[in-house]
Design an enzyme around this catalytic site. Structure first.
Site, PDB file in Angstrom:
ATOM      1  N   ASP A 142     116.321  36.689 105.224  1.00  0.00           N
ATOM      2  CA  ASP A 142     115.252  35.082 105.143  1.00  0.00           C
ATOM      3  C   ASP A 142     114.209  35.144 105.953  1.00  0.00           C
ATOM      4  O   ASP A 142     114.452  35.101 107.539  1.00  0.00           O
ATOM      5  CB  ASP A 142     116.801  34.656 105.231  1.00  0.00           C
ATOM      6  N   ASP A 161     119.572  29.917  89.893  1.00  0.00           N
ATOM      7  CA  ASP A 161     120.598  29.937  92.002  1.00  0.00           C
ATOM      8  C   ASP A 161     121.121  28.165  91.402  1.00  0.00           C
ATOM      9  O   ASP A 161     120.338  27.116  90.977  1.00  0.00           O
ATOM     10  CB  ASP A 161     119.124  29.668  92.499  1.00  0.00           C
TER      11      ASP A 161
END
EC number: 5.3.1.16
Length: 237
Positions: free
Chosen positions: A8, A129
């Site tokens: 990330d 998500d």
């Protein structure tokens, strides 16, 4: 099942968040390119890269860095975060990205989603998500009114070939994945499923492998050394 290590990115640096909370950020030692190379050397065949700046701002921010990883290491990557236009999707794919992950677009721009899948087919994946059952968008900041099951049923009609399923409450926690939900989803769709979030140890990976899903994303557990990437890859061969 393949093991997909995750990086990330915020401000060009590798980080890990806790449950997607930007205020709970841990920096990772080493440059993004260096970390990606270590993953390749460990045997990873695909790396999961997320532009967290992009996810928050609604546009690609770390595109040059991501494409440099692809070009320098000659490795397959999948990329998500802030990809909201056809031009950005095309630029990533033209730059050598194997798979582009669309999240917010899947909820807010159905026409773009349809166009992208028709044009790029298996190079498009959809991010499922969710928190408390409902899809979250824009860097997981906004919770929609769409239940994850409804979204999966909807995209089934588009011939999407891969979905990345993340229970946000598990992400970055090292508490183990939500196996029950992964199993539930695998029973209602024949789309390839990648499980993301919560991996704590090799046992979690072995459990997911028994579900015969496509892939498993591992992030924090690698950085915390709870999971050895090479051993994880070998465990599912």
């Amino acid at each position: 099942m393949i093991i997909i290590p995750a990086i990330d990115i915020i401000d060009g640096k590798a980080v890990r968040l806790y449950q997607g909370n930007y205020d709970k950020k841990d920096s990772i030692k080493g440059e993004v390119l260096e970390i990606a190379k270590s993953f390749k050397d460990a045997g990873a065949e695909l790396i999961h890269l997320v532009d967290l700046d992009g996810a928050k701002e609604g546009k690609l921010v770390n595109e040059d860095l991501i494409l440099n990883v692809v070009k320098t290491l000659n490795i397959d990557v999948e990329v998500g975060g802030g990809i909201r236009t056809f031009e950005d999707i095309k630029a990533l794919i033209d730059g050598g990205v194997r798979r582009v992950i669309l999240g917010t677009v899947a909820i807010e721009d159905k026409e773009l989603l349809k166009k992208a899948v028709e044009e790029f087919k298996e190079k498009i994946a959809i991010a499922i998500d969710f928190k408390d059952g409902f899809i979250c968008t824009k860097g997981w900041i906004n919770k929609s009114k769409t239940h994850y099951i409804d979204l999966i049923k909807e995209i089934k009609e588009l011939e999407v070939t891969n979905i990345i399923v993340t229970d946000i409450s598990k992400d970055g926690t090292l508490e183990g994945p939500n196996v029950d939900i992964i199993k539930e989803i695998s029973e209602i769709t024949n789309i390839d499923i990648t499980s993301s979030g919560g991996i704590k140890n090799i046992d979690n990976i072995i459990t997911l492998n028994k579900l015969n899903i496509y892939g498993c994303i591992v992030g924090k557990a690698i950085y915390s050394k709870d999971v050895n990437l090479k051993e994880a890859i070998d465990s599912v061969k």
